[in-house]
Design an enzyme around this catalytic site. Structure first.
Site, PDB file in Angstrom:
ATOM      1  N   ARG A 124      15.164  29.064  39.424  1.00 42.72           N
ATOM      2  CA  ARG A 124      14.687  29.407  38.076  1.00 42.72           C
ATOM      3  C   ARG A 124      14.453  30.921  38.020  1.00 42.72           C
ATOM      4  NH1 ARG A 124      10.432  25.640  35.347  1.00 42.72           N
ATOM      5  NH2 ARG A 124      11.541  26.456  33.529  1.00 42.72           N
TER       6      ARG A 124
ATOM      7  N   ARG B 246       6.952  22.199  38.210  1.00 40.53           N
ATOM      8  CA  ARG B 246       7.127  23.302  37.265  1.00 40.53           C
ATOM      9  C   ARG B 246       5.802  24.028  37.094  1.00 40.53           C
ATOM     10  NH1 ARG B 246       3.358  21.913  34.427  1.00 40.53           N
ATOM     11  NH2 ARG B 246       4.028  23.516  32.988  1.00 40.53           N
ATOM     12  N   GLY B 247       5.882  25.158  36.325  1.00 41.95           N
ATOM     13  CA  GLY B 247       4.702  26.018  36.200  1.00 41.95           C
ATOM     14  C   GLY B 247       4.812  27.122  37.253  1.00 41.95           C
ATOM     15  N   ALA B 248       4.646  28.373  36.796  1.00 41.46           N
ATOM     16  CA  ALA B 248       4.960  29.516  37.664  1.00 41.46           C
ATOM     17  C   ALA B 248       4.293  29.479  39.049  1.00 41.46           C
ATOM     18  CB  ALA B 248       4.625  30.807  36.921  1.00 41.46           C
TER      19      ALA B 248
ATOM     20  N   ASP C  36       4.612  33.372  32.753  1.00 41.73           N
ATOM     21  CA  ASP C  36       5.619  33.266  33.814  1.00 41.73           C
ATOM     22  C   ASP C  36       5.948  34.619  34.422  1.00 41.73           C
ATOM     23  OD1 ASP C  36       6.079  30.749  32.054  1.00 41.73           O
ATOM     24  OD2 ASP C  36       6.934  30.358  34.031  1.00 41.73           O
TER      25      ASP C  36
ATOM     26  N   GLN D 274       5.966  19.583  27.615  1.00 38.32           N
ATOM     27  CA  GLN D 274       4.923  19.732  28.649  1.00 38.32           C
ATOM     28  C   GLN D 274       3.523  19.576  28.059  1.00 38.32           C
ATOM     29  OE1 GLN D 274       7.533  21.795  28.286  1.00 38.32           O
ATOM     30  NE2 GLN D 274       8.246  22.613  30.233  1.00 38.32           N
TER      31      GLN D 274
HETATM   32  O1  MRU Z   1       9.271  25.449  32.179  1.00 40.04           O
HETATM   33  P1  MRU Z   1       7.906  25.330  32.788  1.00 40.04           P
HETATM   34  O2  MRU Z   1       7.260  24.014  32.518  1.00 40.04           O
HETATM   35  O3  MRU Z   1       7.910  25.712  34.251  1.00 40.04           O
HETATM   36  O4  MRU Z   1       7.060  26.453  32.020  1.00 40.04           O
HETATM   37  C1  MRU Z   1       5.721  26.641  32.385  1.00 40.04           C
HETATM   38  C2  MRU Z   1       5.024  27.661  31.563  1.00 40.04           C
HETATM   39  O5  MRU Z   1       5.581  28.296  30.692  1.00 40.04           O
HETATM   40  C3  MRU Z   1       3.586  27.935  31.925  1.00 40.04           C
HETATM   41  O6  MRU Z   1       2.842  28.320  30.809  1.00 40.04           O
HETATM   42  C4  MRU Z   1       3.536  29.089  32.960  1.00 40.04           C
HETATM   43  O7  MRU Z   1       4.420  28.848  34.000  1.00 40.04           O
HETATM   44  C5  MRU Z   1       2.174  29.277  33.499  1.00 40.04           C
HETATM   45  S1  MRU Z   1       1.659  27.954  34.520  1.00 40.04           S
HETATM   46  C6  MRU Z   1       0.123  28.296  35.133  1.00 40.04           C
END
Ligand code: MRU
Length: 342
Positions: A87, A45-47, A235, A194
């Site tokens: 996603r 996860r994480g963009a 994101d 998270q």
């Molecule tokens: O649902 P997630 O855990 O994928 O959400 C992640 C976030 O909201 C992060 O802040 C975002 O993706 C930036 S990661 C460098």
């Protein structure tokens, strides 16, 4: 350094983040289905990490294709759709797939073996670039902080959300190296935690001072004068600077504004979606109600309780003090400053 994703011997290897911080388990995938499922279920996860993992997934699917060359286009578009449907909010996913598409389109006339190699190379380039990008974000962002800063963050925008170093946590890492960080406040980040599970663990690995708070404590801690800056990841950032990030980010921005605390967004240029004029057009993912009803399999409420579970929210550009990318820091008005950085 934490390794979040790798590609070896026609396998995509990922650190299963759902098991952190209790267990460090790497899983190896041999099919596009498995990679897509890992993204959908937040093992990855994480963009930025979602984008690079999807690119490796596409390269994996291509590498394992043994059908007829004439049918490869149809196959490519099927595996691409599988990954694209995982996603909806993080634009880095679509950005990474589009980079792969360009390589495919420019080389479609080549032998299949050569094309497979080129696709894998592109995914590897994105991996390497992501780490360098984050280090630059860190350098630019650290300049915004004063000595002994107490920084509040939400979710995990760290090494775990990227190919290494992190965006918001990249800024904190760089600032810590410059002895500018007194404390990081990590919001736990309900419903998936998270912040509690990942950010606290990641910062403790690097001995960066971190304290965990529940999400509803942020306002009080700001009122006590214990927060000097809020730094979050993103994101998707619209052309006017409106920013989608983990649910709870908007509330923090409103609170920071009320208390006169600077609120920064740290993200790579690839998170800026110039095709979207404002945050109203950002698709917000809604996830399984079970994430809200229960924590790690233990119910907190009535099993049939009605739930609303948006995974992200949008912070209005007027609440954002500055946006930090690898190209530097931009300030309002974002329509102009972001366009100039494109
Ligand atoms: O649902 P997630 O855990 O994928 O959400 C992640 C976030 O909201 C992060 O802040 C975002 O993706 C930036 S990661 C460098």
């Amino acid at each position: 350094m934490i390794n979040t994703v790798a590609y070896e011997n026609d396998q995509v290897i990922v650190l299963n983040q759902n098991l952190l911080p209790d267990k460090i388990v790497y899983e190896s995938y041999t099919s596009v289905e498995e990679v897509a499922e890992a993204i959908r279920t937040l093992k990855v996860r994480g963009a930025p990490l979602i984008g690079v993992t999807a690119a490796f997934g596409l390269a994996l699917g291509a590498a394992r294709y043994s059908g007829r060359a004439e049918e490869f286009t149809e196959y490519y578009s099927a595996i691409r759709s599988q990954l694209a449907s995982t996603r909806p909010t993080a634009v880095n996913l679509f950005w990474a797939l589009q980079r792969m598409d360009r390589v495919y389109q420019n080389n479609a006339h080549r032998e299949l073996a050569e094309l497979k190699e080129l696709l894998l190379n592109e995914a590897r380039c994105m991996f390497e670039e992501d780490i360098q990008t984050n280090q630059l974000i860190g350098q630019h962002g650290a300049q915004l902080l004063q000595e002994s800063s107490r920084v509040l963050t939400i979710c995990n925008a760290g090494a775990l959300a990227t190919c290494g170093y992190g965006t918001a946590l990249g800024v904190i890492r760089s600032a810590y190296q410059q002895e500018k960080i007194a404390k990081v406040w990590a919001c736990e980040t309900r419903p998936v935690l998270q912040g509690a599970r990942l950010t606290v663990w990641e910062l403790m690995q690097d001995q960066i001072p971190v304290a965990l708070i529940t999400d509803n404590m942020a306002g009080y801690i700001m009122k006590l004068g214990k927060v000097d800056a809020v730094i979050v990841g993103a994101d998707r950032i619209a052309a006017n600077g409106d920013t989608a990030n983990k649910i709870g980010t908007y509330s923090l921005a409103v609170l920071a504004h009320h208390h006169g605390i600077p609120f920064y967004v740290a993200a790579p240029q690839s998170t800026i979606d110039y095709s979207i004029a404002s945050g109203q057009d950002i698709p917000i993912e809604e996830r399984d109600p079970e994430e809200v009803r229960s924590v790690r399999g233990v119910y907190l409420t009535v099993k049939e309780a009605e739930v609303f579970n948006p995974a992200f929210d949008v912070t209005d550009n007027r609440l954002i003090t500055g946006i930090i990318t690898e190209k530097g820091v931009v300030f309002p008005p974002y329509e102009k400053s972001l366009r100039e950085r494109n």
